[in-house]
Design a protein around this motif. Structure first.
Motif, PDB file in Angstrom:
ATOM      1  N   UNK A  84       9.269  18.650  -2.719  1.00 59.93           N
ATOM      2  CA  UNK A  84       8.175  18.167  -3.586  1.00 59.93           C
ATOM      3  C   UNK A  84       8.757  17.754  -4.929  1.00 59.93           C
ATOM      4  N   UNK A  85       9.376  16.577  -4.987  1.00 56.73           N
ATOM      5  CA  UNK A  85       9.981  16.122  -6.248  1.00 56.73           C
ATOM      6  C   UNK A  85       8.915  15.845  -7.303  1.00 56.73           C
ATOM      7  N   UNK A  86       9.356  15.806  -8.552  1.00 52.89           N
ATOM      8  CA  UNK A  86       8.443  15.466  -9.629  1.00 52.89           C
ATOM      9  C   UNK A  86       7.909  14.051  -9.434  1.00 52.89           C
ATOM     10  N   UNK A  87       6.618  13.874  -9.654  1.00 47.13           N
ATOM     11  CA  UNK A  87       6.002  12.548  -9.681  1.00 47.13           C
ATOM     12  C   UNK A  87       5.270  12.429 -11.010  1.00 47.13           C
ATOM     13  N   UNK A  88       5.682  11.469 -11.808  1.00 49.95           N
ATOM     14  CA  UNK A  88       5.078  11.251 -13.128  1.00 49.95           C
ATOM     15  C   UNK A  88       4.230   9.993 -13.037  1.00 49.95           C
ATOM     16  N   UNK A  89       2.960  10.119 -13.371  1.00 54.41           N
ATOM     17  CA  UNK A  89       2.038   9.000 -13.206  1.00 54.41           C
ATOM     18  C   UNK A  89       1.232   8.781 -14.481  1.00 54.41           C
ATOM     19  N   UNK A  90       0.866   7.537 -14.681  1.00 55.92           N
ATOM     20  CA  UNK A  90      -0.012   7.164 -15.785  1.00 55.92           C
ATOM     21  C   UNK A  90      -1.451   7.358 -15.319  1.00 55.92           C
ATOM     22  N   UNK A  91      -2.160   8.285 -15.929  1.00 57.21           N
ATOM     23  CA  UNK A  91      -3.527   8.559 -15.494  1.00 57.21           C
ATOM     24  C   UNK A  91      -4.536   7.589 -16.095  1.00 57.21           C
ATOM     25  N   UNK A  92      -4.116   6.823 -17.082  1.00 60.26           N
ATOM     26  CA  UNK A  92      -5.002   5.814 -17.661  1.00 60.26           C
ATOM     27  C   UNK A  92      -4.627   4.462 -17.075  1.00 60.26           C
ATOM     28  N   UNK A  93      -5.489   3.849 -16.297  1.00 62.93           N
ATOM     29  CA  UNK A  93      -5.116   2.607 -15.630  1.00 62.93           C
ATOM     30  C   UNK A  93      -4.909   1.463 -16.613  1.00 62.93           C
ATOM     31  N   UNK A  94      -4.111   0.513 -16.199  1.00 64.75           N
ATOM     32  CA  UNK A  94      -3.873  -0.701 -16.974  1.00 64.75           C
ATOM     33  C   UNK A  94      -5.038  -1.650 -16.715  1.00 64.75           C
ATOM     34  N   UNK A  95      -5.868  -1.842 -17.734  1.00 62.58           N
ATOM     35  CA  UNK A  95      -7.073  -2.676 -17.619  1.00 62.58           C
ATOM     36  C   UNK A  95      -6.899  -3.886 -18.525  1.00 62.58           C
ATOM     37  N   UNK A  96      -7.121  -5.073 -17.992  1.00 59.67           N
ATOM     38  CA  UNK A  96      -6.954  -6.266 -18.828  1.00 59.67           C
ATOM     39  C   UNK A  96      -7.808  -7.413 -18.296  1.00 59.67           C
ATOM     40  N   UNK A  97      -8.072  -8.361 -19.200  1.00 61.78           N
ATOM     41  CA  UNK A  97      -8.788  -9.577 -18.817  1.00 61.78           C
ATOM     42  C   UNK A  97      -7.778 -10.601 -18.313  1.00 61.78           C
ATOM     43  N   UNK A  98      -8.049 -11.264 -17.207  1.00 61.52           N
ATOM     44  CA  UNK A  98      -7.170 -12.351 -16.779  1.00 61.52           C
ATOM     45  C   UNK A  98      -7.336 -13.532 -17.732  1.00 61.52           C
ATOM     46  N   UNK A  99      -6.452 -14.498 -17.651  1.00 60.97           N
ATOM     47  CA  UNK A  99      -6.563 -15.655 -18.556  1.00 60.97           C
ATOM     48  C   UNK A  99      -7.817 -16.479 -18.266  1.00 60.97           C
ATOM     49  N   UNK A 100      -8.257 -17.196 -19.270  1.00 61.50           N
ATOM     50  CA  UNK A 100      -9.444 -18.057 -19.131  1.00 61.50           C
ATOM     51  C   UNK A 100      -9.127 -19.256 -18.258  1.00 61.50           C
ATOM     52  N   UNK A 101     -10.093 -19.635 -17.435  1.00 64.58           N
ATOM     53  CA  UNK A 101      -9.955 -20.827 -16.595  1.00 64.58           C
ATOM     54  C   UNK A 101     -11.250 -21.619 -16.664  1.00 64.58           C
ATOM     55  N   UNK A 102     -11.141 -22.899 -16.408  1.00 66.24           N
ATOM     56  CA  UNK A 102     -12.327 -23.764 -16.396  1.00 66.24           C
ATOM     57  C   UNK A 102     -12.975 -23.715 -15.012  1.00 66.24           C
ATOM     58  N   UNK A 103     -14.291 -23.559 -14.990  1.00 68.41           N
ATOM     59  CA  UNK A 103     -15.047 -23.549 -13.741  1.00 68.41           C
ATOM     60  C   UNK A 103     -16.002 -24.742 -13.771  1.00 68.41           C
ATOM     61  N   UNK A 104     -15.901 -25.587 -12.763  1.00 64.93           N
ATOM     62  CA  UNK A 104     -16.737 -26.790 -12.703  1.00 64.93           C
ATOM     63  C   UNK A 104     -18.150 -26.409 -12.274  1.00 64.93           C
ATOM     64  N   UNK A 105     -19.097 -26.570 -13.185  1.00 70.58           N
ATOM     65  CA  UNK A 105     -20.503 -26.313 -12.862  1.00 70.58           C
ATOM     66  C   UNK A 105     -21.345 -27.566 -13.127  1.00 70.58           C
ATOM     67  N   UNK A 106     -20.675 -28.712 -13.073  1.00 72.29           N
ATOM     68  CA  UNK A 106     -21.406 -29.961 -13.333  1.00 72.29           C
ATOM     69  C   UNK A 106     -22.348 -30.312 -12.187  1.00 72.29           C
TER      70      UNK A 106
END
Length: 200
Positions: free
Chosen positions: A93-115
């Motif tokens: 049972x080796x040590x396992x070090x984990x980040x308990x706070x997830x990496x949360x981010x907005x993806x880049x902006x993109x244009x959506x055609x709604x014409x």
């Protein structure tokens, strides 16, 4: 070695012994002298040191030494803010070090055609994210040319908001492909879909 060394004033330049216990003495301005030392050596106490698992053994000796096994007490690993530590440091049972706070981010902006209106339209949100993060338009001095990214199965995908006057039947699958209907064009030419990525 008095019987082998000349009484002349000569300097010994080197002395070596080979695997057959033959001593060779090099003498300045003279022929080397060899001496068979095998008669003087007692090889009856030659023993081998071996280790099996954590047992240290000496051949011919009934006493073995049991070496300690790592159980995690040798090293202290303490969890910190948003960091968890599991395991005891052993091979089982080796040590396992984990980040308990997830990496949360907005993806880049993109244009959506709604014409125009339409149903079952799709956008690969992950592909758009890779394209923009992989080739930013501007990079600061000394920064890598590309931004580190996640693969499509390393992320969770969320649509946190969409304009219900423009979009309907919005969904996103587990590799980042969003499906949606455009039910009307926005009256002021502006509308929103908000998407969030969360690292698994």
């Amino acid at each position: 070695l008095s019987g082998y060394v000349s009484t002349d004033d000569q300097n010994l330049t080197s002395a070596t012994i080979d695997a057959g216990n033959i001593l060779t003495i090099a003498i300045e301005n003279g022929d080397p002298v060899t001496v068979d030392l095998s008669a003087y050596l007692d090889n009856t106490d030659v023993q081998d040191l071996t280790i099996t698992g954590n047992i240290l053994s000496l051949t011919g000796d009934a006493t073995n030494v049991t070496l300690p096994t790592a159980d995690g007490t040798e090293t202290v690993v303490t969890a910190g803010t948003n960091i968890s530590v599991t395991g005891d440091g052993s091979s089982a049972t080796p040590y396992v070090i984990a980040n308990t706070r997830p990496d949360i981010f907005y993806p880049p902006s993109i244009a959506v055609d709604v014409s125009t209106t339409g149903t079952a339209r799709t956008i690969d949100l992950h592909a758009e994210y890779l394209a923009q993060y992989g080739s930013p338009s501007v990079v600061s001095a000394g920064a890598p040319a590309a931004i580190p990214t996640y693969t499509n199965n390393e992320l969770y995908y969320y649509v946190t908001y969409f304009d219900p006057n423009v979009f309907a039947n919005v969904s996103v699958d587990n590799v980042g492909v969003m499906t949606y209907d455009v039910i009307a064009s926005p009256t002021d030419y502006n509308t929103l879909i908000n998407v969030v990525f969360v690292a698994q």
